[in-house]
Each structure stands twice: as C-alpha cells, then as structure tokens.
Design a protein around this motif. Sequence first.
Motif, PDB file in Angstrom:
ATOM      1  N   MET A  83      -7.108  24.631 -51.131  1.00 28.42           N
ATOM      2  CA  MET A  83      -7.527  26.028 -50.988  1.00 28.42           C
ATOM      3  C   MET A  83      -7.564  26.435 -49.525  1.00 28.42           C
ATOM      4  O   MET A  83      -7.138  27.533 -49.156  1.00 28.42           O
ATOM      5  N   MET A  84      -8.101  25.528 -48.676  1.00 25.30           N
ATOM      6  CA  MET A  84      -8.182  25.842 -47.250  1.00 25.30           C
ATOM      7  C   MET A  84      -6.793  26.007 -46.646  1.00 25.30           C
ATOM      8  O   MET A  84      -6.565  26.887 -45.822  1.00 25.30           O
ATOM      9  N   LYS A  85      -5.852  25.162 -47.084  1.00 25.00           N
ATOM     10  CA  LYS A  85      -4.481  25.260 -46.576  1.00 25.00           C
ATOM     11  C   LYS A  85      -3.862  26.595 -46.991  1.00 25.00           C
ATOM     12  O   LYS A  85      -3.189  27.261 -46.194  1.00 25.00           O
ATOM     13  N   THR A  86      -4.098  26.996 -48.247  1.00 22.22           N
ATOM     14  CA  THR A  86      -3.573  28.267 -48.739  1.00 22.22           C
ATOM     15  C   THR A  86      -4.162  29.428 -47.942  1.00 22.22           C
ATOM     16  O   THR A  86      -3.446  30.352 -47.547  1.00 22.22           O
ATOM     17  N   MET A  87      -5.485  29.352 -47.685  1.00 18.84           N
ATOM     18  CA  MET A  87      -6.131  30.434 -46.939  1.00 18.84           C
ATOM     19  C   MET A  87      -5.583  30.516 -45.518  1.00 18.84           C
ATOM     20  O   MET A  87      -5.363  31.609 -44.995  1.00 18.84           O
ATOM     21  N   ARG A  89      -2.619  29.653 -44.553  1.00 21.60           N
ATOM     22  CA  ARG A  89      -1.276  30.243 -44.656  1.00 21.60           C
ATOM     23  C   ARG A  89      -1.359  31.753 -44.810  1.00 21.60           C
ATOM     24  O   ARG A  89      -0.608  32.500 -44.188  1.00 21.60           O
ATOM     25  N   MET A  90      -2.304  32.205 -45.679  1.00 21.34           N
ATOM     26  CA  MET A  90      -2.444  33.647 -45.916  1.00 21.34           C
ATOM     27  C   MET A  90      -2.886  34.363 -44.652  1.00 21.34           C
ATOM     28  O   MET A  90      -2.418  35.459 -44.346  1.00 21.34           O
ATOM     29  N   GLU A  91      -3.826  33.743 -43.898  1.00 24.15           N
ATOM     30  CA  GLU A  91      -4.287  34.348 -42.645  1.00 24.15           C
ATOM     31  C   GLU A  91      -3.150  34.457 -41.640  1.00 24.15           C
ATOM     32  O   GLU A  91      -3.009  35.476 -40.958  1.00 24.15           O
ATOM     33  N   ALA A  92      -2.327  33.422 -41.587  1.00 23.82           N
ATOM     34  CA  ALA A  92      -1.188  33.436 -40.664  1.00 23.82           C
ATOM     35  C   ALA A  92      -0.212  34.544 -41.041  1.00 23.82           C
ATOM     36  O   ALA A  92       0.311  35.248 -40.181  1.00 23.82           O
ATOM     37  N   MET A  93       0.009  34.705 -42.384  1.00 27.36           N
ATOM     38  CA  MET A  93       0.909  35.769 -42.846  1.00 27.36           C
ATOM     39  C   MET A  93       0.346  37.138 -42.503  1.00 27.36           C
ATOM     40  O   MET A  93       1.076  38.037 -42.086  1.00 27.36           O
ATOM     41  N   GLN A  94      -0.987  37.292 -42.655  1.00 33.13           N
ATOM     42  CA  GLN A  94      -1.633  38.566 -42.348  1.00 33.13           C
ATOM     43  C   GLN A  94      -1.492  38.901 -40.865  1.00 33.13           C
ATOM     44  O   GLN A  94      -1.176  40.032 -40.504  1.00 33.13           O
ATOM     45  N   ARG A  95      -1.709  37.877 -40.033  1.00 33.99           N
ATOM     46  CA  ARG A  95      -1.588  38.088 -38.586  1.00 33.99           C
ATOM     47  C   ARG A  95      -0.168  38.516 -38.224  1.00 33.99           C
ATOM     48  O   ARG A  95       0.026  39.401 -37.393  1.00 33.99           O
TER      49      ARG A  95
END
Length: 126
Positions: A83-87, A89-95
Amino acid sequence: MFKNIGKKIQGYSMLVFVIEVFFSILAGVLAGATVQSVLWGDEAEVIGPGVGFLVIGAGIFLAWLGQMRLYAYGKIAESCEAMMKTMERMEAMQRAQLPVRKCANCGAVLDDDAFFCTKCGTRIEK
Ligand SMILES: [Zn+2]
C-alpha cells in the motif's frame, strides 16, 4: 533491514513451524517408547503409540497456533508495504501532473506560493 519485512516474518514463522513439528515428532516418539517400555503386555502395544501420537498431534497443533499468528502479522506487514509503495507512486504521479507556473515577464519557473518572481521581481497574479 526492514525492507521486505513482511516476507521475512512469513519465512521465519514457517521455518520455526517446521522445527517445532520436527521436535514434536521427536517428543512423541520418545514419549510413546517410554510409555511402552514402562507398561507390560498387550496394553503397552496400544497405549504407547497412542500417547506418542497424542504428543505429536498436540505439539503440531500448538506450533501451528503460535506460528500462524506470526505468519498473519507477516501478511499484514506485506500488505502495508504494498500500500505504501502504491501511495508513493500515486504521489509521484500527482507531483508530475502539477502545472508549472512561470513568470510572465522573464519565464523563470516559480514556486507554487510565490507572489513575486525571484529572478526579475515581477508581481505574480494568482
Ligand atoms: Zn520574472
């Protein structure tokens, strides 16, 4: 050290379980043989192995009871890591998707909360 800790906990619990099963069988065989040697006659042929299998069964059950819990912790830890890895990744995509603000005057890249351009001093319209 804590990388893949979930998988490590699962592997450790399985290893300990196998060791505990081994010693349960050993204890069962010894207990059965001891009972059989103490008793006499036909009863010994029945009660000896009976006690042996009882000890083996109880030992394996207790080992399973203890290690299953640890194994479950390992599974939970593994899920948390995923879950932490997915989050992340999502934060990086958002940035990466955030629009870059540039100064209208000189074209310098601006901070998100900048009121003035740090290069030419032009006031930034929000
Ligand atoms: Zn500027």
